[in-house]
Structure formats: C-alpha cells, structure tokens
Design a protein around this motif. Sequence first.
Motif, PDB file in Angstrom:
ATOM      1  N   GLY A   1       0.816  -1.210   0.000  1.00 28.10           N
ATOM      2  CA  GLY A   1       0.000   0.000   0.000  1.00 28.10           C
ATOM      3  C   GLY A   1       0.849   1.258   0.000  1.00 28.10           C
ATOM      4  O   GLY A   1       0.476   2.265  -0.611  1.00 28.10           O
ATOM      5  N   CYS A   2       1.987   1.218   0.676  1.00 30.50           N
ATOM      6  CA  CYS A   2       2.884   2.387   0.671  1.00 30.50           C
ATOM      7  C   CYS A   2       3.325   2.702  -0.755  1.00 30.50           C
ATOM      8  O   CYS A   2       3.339   3.865  -1.162  1.00 30.50           O
ATOM      9  CB  CYS A   2       4.121   2.123   1.536  1.00 30.50           C
TER      10      CYS A   2
ATOM     11  N   HIS B   1      -1.901   7.926   6.963  1.00 32.76           N
ATOM     12  CA  HIS B   1      -0.773   7.036   6.705  1.00 32.76           C
ATOM     13  C   HIS B   1       0.240   7.661   5.757  1.00 32.76           C
ATOM     14  O   HIS B   1       1.446   7.575   5.967  1.00 32.76           O
ATOM     15  CB  HIS B   1      -1.316   5.724   6.119  1.00 32.76           C
TER      16      HIS B   1
ATOM     17  N   ASP C   1      -6.863   6.987   0.132  1.00 28.71           N
ATOM     18  CA  ASP C   1      -6.126   5.847   0.673  1.00 28.71           C
ATOM     19  C   ASP C   1      -7.154   4.950   1.363  1.00 28.71           C
ATOM     20  O   ASP C   1      -7.553   5.203   2.494  1.00 28.71           O
ATOM     21  CB  ASP C   1      -5.054   6.348   1.658  1.00 28.71           C
TER      22      ASP C   1
ATOM     23  N   LYS D   1      -4.755  -6.732   4.354  1.00 27.15           N
ATOM     24  CA  LYS D   1      -5.332  -6.462   5.685  1.00 27.15           C
ATOM     25  C   LYS D   1      -6.603  -7.299   5.831  1.00 27.15           C
ATOM     26  O   LYS D   1      -6.513  -8.520   5.788  1.00 27.15           O
ATOM     27  CB  LYS D   1      -5.534  -4.971   5.859  1.00 27.15           C
TER      28      LYS D   1
HETATM   29  C1  LIG Z   1      -1.557  -0.379   5.957  1.00 26.58           C
HETATM   30  C2  LIG Z   1      -1.868   0.929   5.367  1.00 26.58           C
HETATM   31  C3  LIG Z   1      -1.238   1.354   4.190  1.00 26.58           C
HETATM   32  C4  LIG Z   1      -0.213   0.537   3.430  1.00 26.58           C
HETATM   33  O1  LIG Z   1       0.658  -0.183   4.170  1.00 26.58           O
HETATM   34  P1  LIG Z   1       1.619  -1.305   3.562  1.00 26.58           P
HETATM   35  O2  LIG Z   1       2.181  -1.942   4.749  1.00 26.58           O
HETATM   36  O3  LIG Z   1       2.616  -0.618   2.719  1.00 26.58           O
HETATM   37  O4  LIG Z   1       0.780  -2.223   2.740  1.00 26.58           O
HETATM   38  C5  LIG Z   1      -1.606   2.574   3.668  1.00 26.58           C
HETATM   39  N1  LIG Z   1      -2.528   3.334   4.276  1.00 26.58           N
HETATM   40  C6  LIG Z   1      -3.158   2.958   5.399  1.00 26.58           C
HETATM   41  C7  LIG Z   1      -4.202   3.841   5.993  1.00 26.58           C
HETATM   42  C8  LIG Z   1      -2.846   1.736   5.989  1.00 26.58           C
HETATM   43  O5  LIG Z   1      -3.480   1.365   7.104  1.00 26.58           O
END
Ligand SMILES: *Cc1c(COP(=O)(O)O)cnc(C)c1O
Length: 343
Positions: free
Chosen positions: A71-72, A96, A179, A210
């Motif tokens: 997600g990052c 995030h 996001d 998740k």
């Molecule tokens: C978990 C999360 C992400 C992405 O996290 P990764 O560990 O890179 O998959 C992005 N935004 C939010 C709000 C999250 O909770």
Amino acid sequence: MVLYSGSFAAQDVLCDLRSDTVTKPCAEMRAAMAGAELGDDCYGDDPTVARLEAQLAERMGKDAGVFFPTGCMSNLACLMAQCARGDEVITGRDYHVYADEAGSPSVLGGLSLEPLPVAEDGALEPGDIRAALKPDDQHYAVSRLLSLENTVGGRAIPLPRMQAAAAAGREAGLALHLDGARFFNAITALGCTDTDLAGLADTVSLCLSKGVGAPAGTVLVGPAPVLAKARRARKLLGGGMRQSGVLAAAALWGLEHVVPRMAEDHARAVDLAEALRPLGQVRQATNMVFFTPADAVAAEIGPRLAAQGIRISAGGPEIRLVLHRDVDDAALASAIAAFQSLG
Ligand SMILES: *Cc1c(COP(=O)(O)O)cnc(C)c1O
C-alpha cells in the motif's frame, strides 16, 4: 511500538490481535494460489493479475487498476503519477501517507506535504483544506492533490463528511486520492456501495493484505492515463513483479470469500470492547478496539497476555486490538478470558 513475541512457540499462539496484516492464507486460499494461471506481469502476461486489476477497477467504477506489492508503494506511485517534483499534497496529520510511510512522498517523490489536523471522526475539515491552498505565487509550492483516507484509525468516516472534504478539493482544482487501505471495512460499516465511496476520488488505493486476508498486495484504481504513469512509477520504485498472479489469486479469493463476511470482524470487535469495558477505557470502531487498561491491569500486559498465547502490540497507554479473519469465536473467547485474568 513494542511488539511482544513472548517466549512461546508459534503454534502456541491462540489469538493475534496486533494487526489485520497478520492473517495467513487458509487452505482454500492456498489452493487458489496453487492453481493460478501465471505469466510475467512486466510483459503484461499474467492473466490472474490482469483479472484482479480489471475486477477492482470495474467494481470501483474506474478505468484501470495496477497491482502493487504494498500500500505504501501504491500511494507513493499515485502521488508521483499526478504531481511534479515540488508540488504540494494536502493530507491529514494522522493519515498514513504523511505519518506512516517513512516520508516517502518527500524523500522519493520530491513532494511537499501540508498535513492538516484530523477531526474527531477522522475527516478533514473543508475550511482547513481551503485555508491550506496556496496562491499562485513564486514563494509557494503548487497545491496539486488532496489525499483523503477511510477508515482512519478504524473509524469509518460518514459519506457526507467525505463529500464535504472532496468538494473543497474539487473547487480548488486538486486531484483527489483516497487511501482506502481498509476500504472494505469502511463500506461495510457505512452500509454504502463501493462506488458511493470510490466515486468521491479520482484514484483509490485498496489493500488486500489487511482485512481481505491476502499475504501481500494493493491495487490502485483510477483513470487510465494516471494509472499508466503509476505503472511506470511502480517500475521506477522497484515494484514491477513477475509471476505475481500467485498473490493476485489470493486477493481474488479474499474478495469473493472474505469481504462479504467482514461484518463478522466488526461484530467480534463489539464483543471484545464489551468484555474489556470493566478493565479500563474502551472505544471500538469497525474491526478495531482501542483499550486503555486501568493501572492494575496495565502492568506488563504484553508479556502476561503473551504467556497465555495472546499477542498484542502494547506501546503507549492506549492499546490497539485488531480483529480479522484469523480470529474466530474460539480465539476471541481465549483472548477475552486472558484479559479477564488480568483484572
Ligand atoms: C496499511 C496501510 C497502508 C499501506 O501499508 P503497507 O504496509 O505498505 O501495505 C496505507 N494506508 C493505510 C491507511 C494503511 O493502514
């Protein structure tokens, strides 16, 4: 954040409440992965990845999707696709993209971030967004994109509040990103359709690792020209994958079998919150419970629960407990019994 692993073997873990990222693929999900049709996705050859991208794009009412390892990276590639170096991204201080991505939009994207206060319900205030907009003047970064989030700290932000923030961004001509790492928790709690929420933004980032329960992966959806640039940014960031259909197959299985049952995680969060109420302060939001234990309960809470096979993340005074598909009724009952033994 302190992660208690405890001194017990992995098979002794009865319930892991640290995050909804800890889920492991079940036998059926593994079977879907094992049976997936694969190809080299950097040659556009992986039919399972293509199916996942197309399915989520269609579900969200968008042109196209791109499958990312995390997600990052999806958030970052999306910002890079729509902003030039030096442009400004307006977002929330607790979101995030600003708070939890190692500063990547600035470090790797060359972007300037304007973090706004986040309201009690997780939303951004339209007035704050308008006040943050920079005039066209050589002194300022160019305000380019508004990055929203839902859920925020487990809270599903109501649609009218999302619409108000989005409208403030639209009026200023900003691109809009959502996001939606926990998008499906949000729509489950709000009782709205995918497109009710996804339609507010140009691009939406959807985590599959998740609540959906897949081992890895995030899909970014949005307009075709933006997604073409995001695909290039994915390569630039080292995220071009090959036979990634093995991961996409897990995500497709989760979308079909796990997402429709997400309300069960929320219901178990309600039950956990109820059980913890005599032991401290509790609030619950979607699949999360935030627990501030009373002094008598708080001492050494991580190791004491770990000794009973319950894993939590205990950093500050407030502990975040997260429900997910690997916490069934029996696991929840063992967690509740362990917490009650502390009192
Ligand atoms: C978990 C999360 C992400 C992405 O996290 P990764 O560990 O890179 O998959 C992005 N935004 C939010 C709000 C999250 O909770």
